[in-house]
Design a protein around this motif. Structure first.
Motif, mmCIF file in Angstrom:
data_model
loop_
_atom_site.group_PDB
_atom_site.id
_atom_site.type_symbol
_atom_site.label_atom_id
_atom_site.label_comp_id
_atom_site.label_asym_id
_atom_site.label_seq_id
_atom_site.Cartn_x
_atom_site.Cartn_y
_atom_site.Cartn_z
ATOM 1 N N LEU A 14 0.825 -1.211 0.000
ATOM 2 C CA LEU A 14 0.000 0.000 0.000
ATOM 3 C C LEU A 14 0.858 1.260 0.000
ATOM 4 C CD1 LEU A 14 -2.831 -1.021 2.504
ATOM 5 C CD2 LEU A 14 -3.023 -0.735 0.036
ATOM 6 N N ASN A 15 1.958 1.230 0.738
ATOM 7 C CA ASN A 15 2.842 2.396 0.760
ATOM 8 C C ASN A 15 3.466 2.642 -0.613
ATOM 9 O OD1 ASN A 15 2.436 2.995 3.481
ATOM 10 N ND2 ASN A 15 4.056 1.611 4.156
ATOM 11 N N ILE A 16 3.849 1.576 -1.281
ATOM 12 C CA ILE A 16 4.420 1.718 -2.624
ATOM 13 C C ILE A 16 3.355 2.226 -3.594
ATOM 14 C CG2 ILE A 16 5.379 0.442 -4.573
ATOM 15 C CD1 ILE A 16 6.788 -1.353 -2.571
ATOM 16 N N ALA A 17 2.142 1.678 -3.485
ATOM 17 C CA ALA A 17 1.053 2.137 -4.358
ATOM 18 C C ALA A 17 0.720 3.605 -4.095
ATOM 19 C CB ALA A 17 -0.186 1.270 -4.152
ATOM 20 N N ALA A 18 0.718 3.993 -2.818
ATOM 21 C CA ALA A 18 0.444 5.393 -2.483
ATOM 22 C C ALA A 18 1.522 6.314 -3.040
ATOM 23 C CB ALA A 18 0.329 5.547 -0.965
ATOM 24 N N SER A 19 2.787 5.873 -2.971
ATOM 25 C CA SER A 19 3.879 6.674 -3.531
ATOM 26 C C SER A 19 3.745 6.784 -5.043
ATOM 27 C CB SER A 19 5.224 6.043 -3.165
ATOM 28 O OG SER A 19 5.404 6.010 -1.772
ATOM 29 N N LEU A 49 5.291 26.248 -10.909
ATOM 30 C CA LEU A 49 5.811 25.130 -11.701
ATOM 31 C C LEU A 49 7.059 24.551 -11.050
ATOM 32 C CD1 LEU A 49 5.919 23.325 -14.201
ATOM 33 C CD2 LEU A 49 7.146 25.177 -15.382
ATOM 34 N N VAL A 50 7.957 25.416 -10.585
ATOM 35 C CA VAL A 50 9.168 24.935 -9.917
ATOM 36 C C VAL A 50 8.802 24.142 -8.664
ATOM 37 C CG1 VAL A 50 11.264 25.648 -8.715
ATOM 38 C CG2 VAL A 50 10.603 26.772 -10.850
ATOM 39 N N ASN A 51 7.838 24.642 -7.876
ATOM 40 C CA ASN A 51 7.400 23.929 -6.668
ATOM 41 C C ASN A 51 6.810 22.564 -7.019
ATOM 42 O OD1 ASN A 51 8.188 26.069 -5.016
ATOM 43 N ND2 ASN A 51 6.180 27.055 -5.139
ATOM 44 N N ASN A 52 6.035 22.513 -8.080
ATOM 45 C CA ASN A 52 5.440 21.238 -8.486
ATOM 46 C C ASN A 52 6.507 20.259 -8.974
ATOM 47 O OD1 ASN A 52 2.902 22.214 -7.877
ATOM 48 N ND2 ASN A 52 2.466 22.854 -9.979
ATOM 49 N N GLN A 53 7.508 20.752 -9.671
ATOM 50 C CA GLN A 53 8.604 19.886 -10.116
ATOM 51 C C GLN A 53 9.391 19.346 -8.920
ATOM 52 O OE1 GLN A 53 10.580 22.617 -12.750
ATOM 53 N NE2 GLN A 53 9.472 21.899 -14.566
ATOM 54 N N ASN A 54 9.582 20.179 -7.909
ATOM 55 C CA ASN A 54 10.232 19.700 -6.683
ATOM 56 C C ASN A 54 9.395 18.636 -5.992
ATOM 57 O OD1 ASN A 54 12.386 21.458 -7.071
ATOM 58 N ND2 ASN A 54 11.474 23.080 -5.829
ATOM 59 N N GLN A 55 8.073 18.807 -6.023
ATOM 60 C CA GLN A 55 7.186 17.815 -5.412
ATOM 61 C C GLN A 55 7.288 16.472 -6.129
ATOM 62 O OE1 GLN A 55 3.129 19.160 -5.083
ATOM 63 N NE2 GLN A 55 2.387 17.207 -4.257
ATOM 64 N N VAL A 56 7.471 16.506 -7.444
ATOM 65 C CA VAL A 56 7.663 15.262 -8.207
ATOM 66 C C VAL A 56 8.944 14.567 -7.762
ATOM 67 C CG1 VAL A 56 8.125 14.316 -10.493
ATOM 68 C CG2 VAL A 56 6.343 16.023 -10.191
ATOM 69 N N GLN A 57 10.015 15.324 -7.612
ATOM 70 C CA GLN A 57 11.290 14.737 -7.194
ATOM 71 C C GLN A 57 11.182 14.130 -5.790
ATOM 72 O OE1 GLN A 57 14.175 17.869 -7.605
ATOM 73 N NE2 GLN A 57 14.206 17.769 -9.839
ATOM 74 N N LEU A 58 10.483 14.816 -4.897
ATOM 75 C CA LEU A 58 10.315 14.286 -3.540
ATOM 76 C C LEU A 58 9.459 13.023 -3.555
ATOM 77 C CD1 LEU A 58 9.777 17.592 -1.515
ATOM 78 C CD2 LEU A 58 11.811 16.127 -1.541
ATOM 79 N N ALA A 59 8.446 12.994 -4.406
ATOM 80 C CA ALA A 59 7.597 11.803 -4.506
ATOM 81 C C ALA A 59 8.390 10.615 -5.032
ATOM 82 C CB ALA A 59 6.393 12.086 -5.409
ATOM 83 N N TYR A 60 9.253 10.850 -6.002
ATOM 84 C CA TYR A 60 10.126 9.787 -6.502
ATOM 85 C C TYR A 60 11.088 9.321 -5.413
ATOM 86 C CZ TYR A 60 9.026 9.410 -11.478
ATOM 87 O OH TYR A 60 8.415 9.122 -12.680
ATOM 88 N N LEU A 61 11.628 10.260 -4.652
ATOM 89 C CA LEU A 61 12.549 9.903 -3.573
ATOM 90 C C LEU A 61 11.863 9.003 -2.546
ATOM 91 C CD1 LEU A 61 15.261 10.173 -2.149
ATOM 92 C CD2 LEU A 61 14.401 12.278 -1.079
ATOM 93 N N THR A 62 10.625 9.320 -2.220
ATOM 94 C CA THR A 62 9.871 8.491 -1.273
ATOM 95 C C THR A 62 9.693 7.078 -1.809
ATOM 96 O OG1 THR A 62 8.668 10.430 -0.454
ATOM 97 C CG2 THR A 62 7.699 8.271 -0.009
ATOM 98 N N LEU A 63 9.403 6.954 -3.102
ATOM 99 C CA LEU A 63 9.241 5.626 -3.706
ATOM 100 C C LEU A 63 10.561 4.874 -3.708
ATOM 101 C CD1 LEU A 63 7.507 3.557 -5.149
ATOM 102 C CD2 LEU A 63 7.989 4.734 -7.305
ATOM 103 N N TYR A 64 11.659 5.543 -4.031
ATOM 104 C CA TYR A 64 12.967 4.887 -4.012
ATOM 105 C C TYR A 64 13.285 4.347 -2.624
ATOM 106 C CZ TYR A 64 13.711 7.358 -8.461
ATOM 107 O OH TYR A 64 13.604 7.825 -9.738
ATOM 108 N N GLN A 65 12.968 5.132 -1.615
ATOM 109 C CA GLN A 65 13.267 4.705 -0.239
ATOM 110 C C GLN A 65 12.408 3.524 0.174
ATOM 111 O OE1 GLN A 65 12.774 8.364 1.949
ATOM 112 N NE2 GLN A 65 14.868 9.042 1.531
ATOM 113 N N PHE A 66 11.164 3.487 -0.246
ATOM 114 C CA PHE A 66 10.324 2.325 0.058
ATOM 115 C C PHE A 66 10.863 1.066 -0.609
ATOM 116 C CE2 PHE A 66 6.550 5.073 1.186
ATOM 117 C CZ PHE A 66 6.456 4.597 2.476
ATOM 118 N N LEU A 67 11.440 1.240 -1.800
ATOM 119 C CA LEU A 67 11.990 0.098 -2.525
ATOM 120 C C LEU A 67 13.436 -0.187 -2.151
ATOM 121 C CD1 LEU A 67 10.543 0.851 -6.085
ATOM 122 C CD2 LEU A 67 9.692 -0.800 -4.422
ATOM 123 N N GLU A 68 13.984 0.598 -1.194
ATOM 124 C CA GLU A 68 15.370 0.430 -0.757
ATOM 125 C C GLU A 68 16.342 0.576 -1.923
ATOM 126 O OE1 GLU A 68 16.327 0.219 2.291
ATOM 127 O OE2 GLU A 68 14.379 -0.022 3.255
#
Length: 316
Positions: free
Chosen positions: A50-55, A111-130
């Motif tokens: 669920l955490n991976i799906a949410a990310s 737009l810059v803030n939204n692009q940063n949010q995308v990068q943070l969302a990807y980072l969260t997914l990477y961390q869940f996947l180790e």
């Protein structure tokens, strides 16, 4: 110098015939505990999924915000070009152009803030996947079906009833309640009689055992085989233990088991209530989102129609 030999040995066995079903209930309790632990493991796996799906959904949402911001910027730039032409023609004051340019700056910041949010969302997914950032990847956007206005959602109570039969945290709590019921049966079994069957065998040999030889008139050692035949001893028996007084230990164990059973029943109810609240909250949020989608869809159609009429008016 004389050497003497002596051998002795025995075997014994004891089998419990009845002990208040304590052994049977103990085995059943351990099996229930094992099944509950397996359900806990499944719950952990579900949480990770669920955490991976949410990310994943968070990345999709953030990327959509970037697309919206880019579209807004494109529209604003077109408005700037049109407004600049009107200002140059003297139809509008220069302040109108400055206001739209300030709007463009705000949209570019968004737009810059939204692009940063995308990068943070990807980072969260990477961390869940180790996974380290060096092994980054891009998700694939699914082809989403069109949502129809006539689509109805399942009732939250029906979802809750189905979830009670499949959710691992509920099944684990139910299994632990059954385990405590077995524990109570074990405690009650301590006040019942205990019946066991026992058997033993004993034999020995000693070269000091002598006898008179009638033929020679001399003393001789009784042969090994004959001694084993004469010296064997065996017994069979039943043992019955009846508990009469054990300083109220059995009574206290029964009381403690009853309290533990009640505690696990309350835990099961608490887990069920928490699941119901989560389902009701998710259902309410989904229903609100669905209604917002329908309203937004109507607003888009109205805006498109108004824009069409405006373009027709400009053409004439």
């Amino acid at each position: 110098m004389l050497f003497r030999a002596s051998l002795s040995g025995g075997l014994g066995a004891n089998i419990t015939l009845f002990n208040g079903f304590s052994l049977k209930n103990t085995i059943a309790q351990r099996e229930l505990d094992l099944q509950a632990s397996l359900q806990d493991l499944q719950k952990t796996k579900d949480d990770v999924t669920l955490n991976i799906a949410a990310s994943y959904l968070e990345i999709l949402f953030a990327e959509e915000l970037v697309s919206v911001a880019e579209a807004n910027i494109e529209v604003t730039r077109q408005q700037i070009d049109r407004t600049r032409q009107l200002v140059d023609a003297g139809s509008l004051a220069r302040g109108a152009l400055l206001e739209i340019e300030a709007q463009l700056a705000r949209e570019e910041l968004q737009l810059v803030n939204n692009q940063n949010q995308v990068q943070l969302a990807y980072l969260t997914l990477y961390q869940f996947l180790e996974l380290p950032i060096a092994e980054s990847f891009k998700i694939e956007k699914p082809a989403l079906p069109e949502i129809k206005a006539y689509v109805t959602m399942a009732n939250s109570f029906d979802v809750y009833k189905n979830a009670l039969n499949v959710r691992p945290e509920i099944i684990a709590s139910q299994l632990r309640v059954k385990s405590m019921e077995r524990q109570l049966d074990i405690a009650k079994g301590a006040v019942l009689p205990d019946l066991s069957f026992g058997a033993n065998y004993y034999n020995n040999y000693n070269d000091n055992y002598m006898r008179m030889n009638s033929t020679t008139g001399t003393r001789e050692v009784i042969p090994f085989g004959e001694q084993l035949k004469n010296n064997e001893r065996y017994g069979l028996g039943l043992t019955l233990n009846i508990p009469i007084f054990n300083r109220f230990q059995a009574k206290n164990n029964i009381s403690n088991s009853k309290l533990q059973l009640m505690d696990y029943q309350y835990r099961l109810q608490t887990t069920s209530n928490l699941l119901r609240k989560e389902i009701e909250q998710a259902y309410t949020n989904a229903l609100a989102s669905f209604n917002r989608y329908i309203s937004s869809e109507k607003a888009v159609k109205s805006t498109q129609e108004a824009f069409r009429y405006t373009e027709i008016g400009r053409a004439h």
